[in-house]
Design a protein around this motif. Structure first.
Motif, PDB file in Angstrom:
ATOM      1  N   SER A  62     -15.140   8.497 -23.354  1.00 34.21           N
ATOM      2  CA  SER A  62     -15.789   9.351 -22.958  1.00 34.21           C
ATOM      3  C   SER A  62     -14.227   9.351 -22.501  1.00 34.21           C
ATOM      4  N   ASP A  63     -13.820  11.194 -21.622  1.00 35.50           N
ATOM      5  CA  ASP A  63     -13.092  10.683 -20.575  1.00 35.50           C
ATOM      6  C   ASP A  63     -13.178  10.999 -19.116  1.00 35.50           C
ATOM      7  N   SER A  64     -14.742  11.207 -19.096  1.00 37.57           N
ATOM      8  CA  SER A  64     -15.186  11.421 -17.767  1.00 37.57           C
ATOM      9  C   SER A  64     -15.114  10.185 -16.944  1.00 37.57           C
ATOM     10  N   LEU A  65     -14.938   9.288 -17.941  1.00 33.73           N
ATOM     11  CA  LEU A  65     -15.236   7.205 -17.426  1.00 33.73           C
ATOM     12  C   LEU A  65     -13.087   7.656 -16.218  1.00 33.73           C
ATOM     13  N   PRO A  66     -13.751   6.778 -15.750  1.00 30.20           N
ATOM     14  CA  PRO A  66     -12.489   6.217 -14.295  1.00 30.20           C
ATOM     15  C   PRO A  66     -12.224   5.261 -15.194  1.00 30.20           C
ATOM     16  N   GLU A  67     -10.707   5.094 -15.108  1.00 28.14           N
ATOM     17  CA  GLU A  67      -9.906   4.484 -15.246  1.00 28.14           C
ATOM     18  C   GLU A  67     -10.264   2.744 -15.148  1.00 28.14           C
ATOM     19  N   LEU A  68     -10.483   1.408 -15.608  1.00 32.33           N
ATOM     20  CA  LEU A  68     -10.646  -0.249 -14.864  1.00 32.33           C
ATOM     21  C   LEU A  68      -9.825  -0.737 -15.255  1.00 32.33           C
ATOM     22  N   ASN A  69      -9.764  -1.754 -14.491  1.00 35.52           N
ATOM     23  CA  ASN A  69      -9.167  -3.034 -15.032  1.00 35.52           C
ATOM     24  C   ASN A  69      -9.769  -4.222 -13.692  1.00 35.52           C
ATOM     25  N   LEU A  70      -9.188  -5.592 -14.427  1.00 33.00           N
ATOM     26  CA  LEU A  70      -9.982  -6.745 -13.978  1.00 33.00           C
ATOM     27  C   LEU A  70      -9.498  -6.083 -12.615  1.00 33.00           C
ATOM     28  N   SER A  71      -8.164  -6.147 -12.073  1.00 30.63           N
ATOM     29  CA  SER A  71      -7.424  -6.130 -10.826  1.00 30.63           C
ATOM     30  C   SER A  71      -8.468  -5.033 -10.036  1.00 30.63           C
ATOM     31  N   ASN A  72      -8.644  -3.762 -10.173  1.00 29.55           N
ATOM     32  CA  ASN A  72      -9.793  -3.064  -9.415  1.00 29.55           C
ATOM     33  C   ASN A  72     -10.449  -3.831  -8.793  1.00 29.55           C
ATOM     34  N   LEU A  73     -11.168  -4.871 -10.535  1.00 24.62           N
ATOM     35  CA  LEU A  73     -12.262  -5.204  -9.584  1.00 24.62           C
ATOM     36  C   LEU A  73     -12.564  -6.591  -8.562  1.00 24.62           C
ATOM     37  N   ILE A  74     -11.432  -7.408  -9.238  1.00 23.53           N
ATOM     38  CA  ILE A  74     -11.818  -8.412  -7.780  1.00 23.53           C
ATOM     39  C   ILE A  74      -9.945  -8.873  -7.371  1.00 23.53           C
ATOM     40  N   SER A 139      10.114  15.975   5.645  1.00 20.86           N
ATOM     41  CA  SER A 139       9.171  15.408   6.875  1.00 20.86           C
ATOM     42  C   SER A 139       9.221  14.004   6.295  1.00 20.86           C
ATOM     43  N   ARG A 140      10.215  12.821   6.431  1.00 14.14           N
ATOM     44  CA  ARG A 140       9.983  11.011   6.274  1.00 14.14           C
ATOM     45  C   ARG A 140      10.044  10.564   7.238  1.00 14.14           C
ATOM     46  N   PRO A 141       8.726   9.590   7.497  1.00 10.07           N
ATOM     47  CA  PRO A 141       9.037   9.059   5.715  1.00 10.07           C
ATOM     48  C   PRO A 141       7.449   9.635   4.828  1.00 10.07           C
ATOM     49  N   VAL A 142       6.871   8.707   3.976  1.00 13.27           N
ATOM     50  CA  VAL A 142       5.597   9.367   3.498  1.00 13.27           C
ATOM     51  C   VAL A 142       4.387   7.757   3.151  1.00 13.27           C
ATOM     52  N   GLN A 143       3.515   8.641   3.736  1.00 14.14           N
ATOM     53  CA  GLN A 143       2.472   7.035   3.777  1.00 14.14           C
ATOM     54  C   GLN A 143       1.455   7.326   2.842  1.00 14.14           C
ATOM     55  N   CYS A 144       1.115   6.292   1.635  1.00 14.76           N
ATOM     56  CA  CYS A 144       0.762   6.335   0.731  1.00 14.76           C
ATOM     57  C   CYS A 144      -0.605   5.455   0.653  1.00 14.76           C
ATOM     58  N   THR A 145      -1.849   5.803   0.669  1.00 19.85           N
ATOM     59  CA  THR A 145      -3.362   4.681   0.489  1.00 19.85           C
ATOM     60  C   THR A 145      -3.283   4.666  -0.120  1.00 19.85           C
ATOM     61  N   PHE A 146      -3.917   2.700  -0.747  1.00 22.56           N
ATOM     62  CA  PHE A 146      -4.328   2.950  -1.853  1.00 22.56           C
ATOM     63  C   PHE A 146      -6.084   3.421  -2.331  1.00 22.56           C
ATOM     64  N   VAL A 147      -5.828   3.677  -3.346  1.00 25.65           N
ATOM     65  CA  VAL A 147      -6.873   4.309  -4.528  1.00 25.65           C
ATOM     66  C   VAL A 147      -7.254   3.557  -5.769  1.00 25.65           C
ATOM     67  N   THR A 148      -6.414   2.780  -6.725  1.00 23.45           N
ATOM     68  CA  THR A 148      -7.232   1.985  -7.592  1.00 23.45           C
ATOM     69  C   THR A 148      -5.822   2.117  -8.051  1.00 23.45           C
ATOM     70  N   TRP A 149      -5.856   0.415  -9.316  1.00 28.25           N
ATOM     71  CA  TRP A 149      -4.633   0.395  -9.977  1.00 28.25           C
ATOM     72  C   TRP A 149      -5.016   1.317 -11.584  1.00 28.25           C
ATOM     73  N   ASP A 150      -4.079   2.676 -12.300  1.00 30.00           N
ATOM     74  CA  ASP A 150      -3.909   2.689 -13.651  1.00 30.00           C
ATOM     75  C   ASP A 150      -3.575   1.803 -14.459  1.00 30.00           C
ATOM     76  N   ARG A 151      -3.732   2.156 -15.764  1.00 27.82           N
ATOM     77  CA  ARG A 151      -3.834   1.136 -16.888  1.00 27.82           C
ATOM     78  C   ARG A 151      -2.042   0.909 -17.164  1.00 27.82           C
ATOM     79  N   TYR A 152      -1.190   1.208 -16.613  1.00 33.84           N
ATOM     80  CA  TYR A 152       0.186   0.799 -16.935  1.00 33.84           C
ATOM     81  C   TYR A 152       0.230  -0.204 -15.578  1.00 33.84           C
TER      82      TYR A 152
END
Length: 284
Positions: A62-74, A139-152
């Motif tokens: 299924s392509d509709s499910l998000p990327e998951l890994n253990l670090s995303n959970l705990i 317009s620097r700097p840039v700020q990125c807010t965490f959403v998840t970790w990908d498979r890499y």
């Protein structure tokens, strides 16, 4: 005498049963004490790991499910990252040594080529990266807010310039990246529709969605000819001709072959330099 012997046998049986009961009860207590001594975190990690493995198995179908890994959970959720960004490609930057993937969009790969309005190839992947670099530099700097970790194990985040402008929105709005519904759930669909209507960026000509481009082998089937927009990487076979690999007039042996490429292949327009509807005029 027989009565006494019978009573002795009954007592022996009773003692044996009592001993077996004590052994079973002792074993249960031992197991209970063992599990009680196991740290709760270890139990949680074990259960979570099993859940992740099951989810990843399901993701293959299924392509509709998000990327998951253990670090995303705990794992602990990283704090926002702020700094001067180095552009890797149109949807990936690096800040303080951390690679960051923009959430919900997909830009053409560094080695990817697209067709412009006249059917000529251009390095759309490099153009996307250059557009991103110019946008961030304003317009620097840039700020990125965490959403998840990908498979890499890349940091996937929502990024904004110092003036608050959304990087992902700007990239899609200017046709330098696509809304990726698999992860965005249509968050940038409006920006994409606007870019397509205005025929800006990649929408000026024909291109292949980056996720399809990555999935296709280098010598895979070629895209079919369509109006302005995304091409589908499928074989076009007729009279023995194929759109892959692309050809120049010097590699074409007949007028009929040249005309077939012109009419059926996304790159065929390059064979008709003067736009008169005749491909490779030296052959025709």
């Amino acid at each position: 005498m027989l009565l006494l012997e019978g009573r002795g046998l009954d007592r022996s049986r009773h003692d044996n049963r009592s001993e077996q009961w004590r052994k079973r009860t002792g074993a249960k207590r031992s197991r209970a004490l063992h599990w009680a001594s196991v740290p709760r975190r270890l139990i949680f990690v074990t259960v979570a790991t099993a859940g992740v493995l099951a989810a990843q198995t399901a993701m293959q179908h299924s392509d509709s499910l998000p990327e998951l890994n253990l670090s995303n959970l705990i794992g602990p959720k990283p704090q926002p990252i702020t700094g001067i960004a180095s552009v890797i490609d149109g949807d990936t930057i690096e800040i303080h040594g951390q690679r960051i993937r923009f959430n919900g969009i997909d830009a053409p790969e560094s080695k990817q080529y697209c067709d412009d309005a006249k059917g000529f190839e251009y390095p759309c992947g490099r153009h996307s990266a250059e557009a991103l670099e110019g946008f961030l530099a304003a317009s620097r700097p840039v700020q990125c807010t965490f959403v998840t970790w990908d498979r890499y194990h890349r940091f996937v985040g929502d990024c904004r310039r110092a003036d608050g402008a959304s990087v992902a929105e700007w990239m899609v709005d200017h046709g330098q990246a696509l809304d990726w519904p698999r992860y965005s759930h249509g968050a940038y669909a409006a920006q994409q529709a606007k870019a397509q209507a205005a025929q800006v960026g990649m929408w000026v000509g024909r291109f292949e969605a980056p996720w399809d481009w990555r999935a296709s082998p280098p010598d895979g089937a070629a895209p079919s000819s369509q109006p302005l927009g995304i091409m589908s990487r499928k074989l076009i076979a007729q009279s023995g001709y194929l759109c892959e690999p692309r050809r120049t007039c010097k590699q074409i042996s007949s007028c009929d072959e040249a005309q077939w490429y012109l009419q059926n292949c996304s790159w065929g327009g390059k064979l008709d330099r003067d736009g008169d509807g005749v491909a490779c005029e030296t052959l025709c």
